[in-house]
Design an enzyme around this catalytic site. Structure first.
Site: not given
Ligand code: EPZ
Length: 430
Positions: A33-34, A128, A133, A317, A409
């Site tokens: 998915k990701n 969410c 996020r 995850d 999802r």
């Molecule tokens: C990706 O989400 C995945 N989704 C998530 O999978 C996964 O849990 C996550 O990466 C962490 O591995 C997809 O790839 C579609 P991040 P993402 O940006 O990119 C902070 C699932 O279960 N952050 O790596 O949204 C954020 O708050 C989903 O399939 C900022 O502060 O996660 C978090 O604490 C859930 N500012 C950390 O970084 C930003 O601009 C990591 O988030 C971006 C992120």
């Protein structure tokens, strides 16, 4: 009830699971998915047709396809979910709140739209269940590349004549932030360097997809990615890599039910941290070049300590799934969640099934009980719901998991795959 394009079913469906059956047999892992979500967004970068194969039949994929179609991208898919996208005539560069609120990964169209068309109006994803996020790092990166961005009325309004390469250092490792800016940089003027970049296999898959379209990318999979912008990208035919989180989820299902299963079409080398923890829990694991087999027959898992960190560390995850395993394991296991601020919602539901788990800040201390007991429980987010399904498979009695649209999802045909492994599970509509 017939399936929707994304394989999801109704919003009020539940899963009824009869626990205590050891899983046995073999299933095939679906496409990731990701990886599919950023790659589908990346089809916006070319005016030529792009074919994406091994796309999982998921609600989030259907949402992404609907979003692309709303912009004017012609998207067709066959029953094997090979998707063909043609972004030759993108008339609308907006991602409306109505769609983005159902799937935060919609933010992944921002980079491609600004890079190819010089404009994008994308709704802020909002928080969410698992945390705030924010997407500030996505926005800051685009600004560093010369985009003029206004965030107002819940939308990101981005404008740019032509993005230019920049040297960007991420404050935090962000998976979709890395992906968005890699896509933006692919068509920018000059060279972009992304430091402290995410190293996930899905980031590498996206880089390989973009390279197949003619992008010039090096270093994907390391924390420093270099992108040399080109004027345009051509079409390609690309196959998405296997879903490592789906794979890990079924491995834990076998560990919790004392079963023996084989997962085919998998990518064993993407699961090193997870496999190490399963071996620590007592699992015997064998590898093929595209398969993983786990044998836990006659064994109860031993509790393990987990600390989630960005790849190649233990994936956040997989945290809820290991929480469910620790809940019925032998001994005490601690689980520390360092990525998201509110990713223990599954604990409240596991406690209703008899789990003895105490949350202390970002750490859940799990004292394994011999048997979880069935209870009606409610899913709150994608991976929490997976953890509850696993708990139901191991619990005494029949567990009813509500709000399983969360499961749809991220898990393709979960009850069919589990039934193939001998589980007694069925979808209850309404
Ligand atoms: C990706 O989400 C995945 N989704 C998530 O999978 C996964 O849990 C996550 O990466 C962490 O591995 C997809 O790839 C579609 P991040 P993402 O940006 O990119 C902070 C699932 O279960 N952050 O790596 O949204 C954020 O708050 C989903 O399939 C900022 O502060 O996660 C978090 O604490 C859930 N500012 C950390 O970084 C930003 O601009 C990591 O988030 C971006 C992120």
């Amino acid at each position: 009830m017939e399936r929707t394009a994304g394989g999801g079913l109704g919003l009020v469906d539940k899963l009824l699971i009869k626990g205590g059956i050891s899983l046995n047999g073999a299933i095939a892992v679906s496409g990731a998915k990701n990886a599919a979500l950023p790659i589908l967004a990346g089809t916006l970068l070319s005016a030529e047709p792009v074919v994406v194969r091994n796309v999982p039949q998921l609600k989030d994929v259907a949402t992404t396809i609907t979003l692309l179609q709303s912009m004017g991208v012609e998207v067709t898919f066959d029953d094997k979910l090979n998707v063909e996208a043609n972004a030759g005539n993108v008339v609308d560069r907006r991602a409306p709140y109505e769609l983005v609120k159902t799937m935060r990964a919609s933010i992944l169209v921002l980079g491609p739209l600004v890079a190819r068309f010089g404009e994008a109006d994308v709704s802020l994803p909002g928080g969410c269940a698992i945390g705030a996020r924010p997407v500030n790092l996505h926005v800051q990166g685009l600004e560093a590349m010369g985009a003029d961005i206004k965030v107002e009325n819940g939308y990101i309004h981005a404008r740019a004549d032509r993005l230019r390469g920049a040297h960007i250092v991420f404050d935090t490792v962000t998976v979709t932030g890395t992906e968005n800016l890699m896509m933006a940089a692919a068509l920018a003027e000059g060279e972009t360097i992304l430091e402290n970049a995410a190293r996930e296999p899905e980031v590498i898959d996206l880089a390989d997809f973009l390279s197949a379209m003619g992008a010039r990318i090096s270093g994907a999979g390391t924390s420093a990615i270099k992108i040399e912008g080109v004027r345009e990208l051509h079409g390609t035919d690309y196959t998405v890599l296997p879903d490592r989180i789906e794979t890990g989820t079924y491995l834990v299902a076998a560990a919790m039910t004392g079963g023996k299963i084989r997962l085919d079409r998998a990518a064993p080398d993407h699961l090193e941290a997870v496999i190490a923890k399963l071996q620590e829990a007592g699992a015997d694991i064998q590898f093929g070049d595209k398969s993983i087999e786990i044998d836990m027959r006659g064994k109860r898992p031993k509790a393990v300590d987990i600390r989630t960190t960005p790849y190649p560390g233990f994936p956040t995850d997989m945290q809820a799934q290991f929480c469910a395993m620790n809940a019925m394991a032998e001994g005490v296991g601690t689980i520390t969640e360092t990525i998201f601020e509110n990713r223990f919602q599954h604990v409240l539901e596991l406690q209703r099934m008899g789990a003895d788990i105490q949350i202390e800040g970002h750490t859940a201390v799990c004292r394994g009980v011999k048997k979880l007991t069935a209870a009606p429980v409610m899913a709150t987010d994608l991976r929490a719901s997976a953890g509850l399904v696993l708990a139901g498979l191991a619990a005494e009695g029949e567990t009813l998991v509500d709000r399983i649209y969360h499961v749809d999802r991220g898990y393709e045909r979960i009850e069919e795959k589990l039934r193939q492994l001998g589980a007694e599970i069925r979808r209850v509509v309404g």
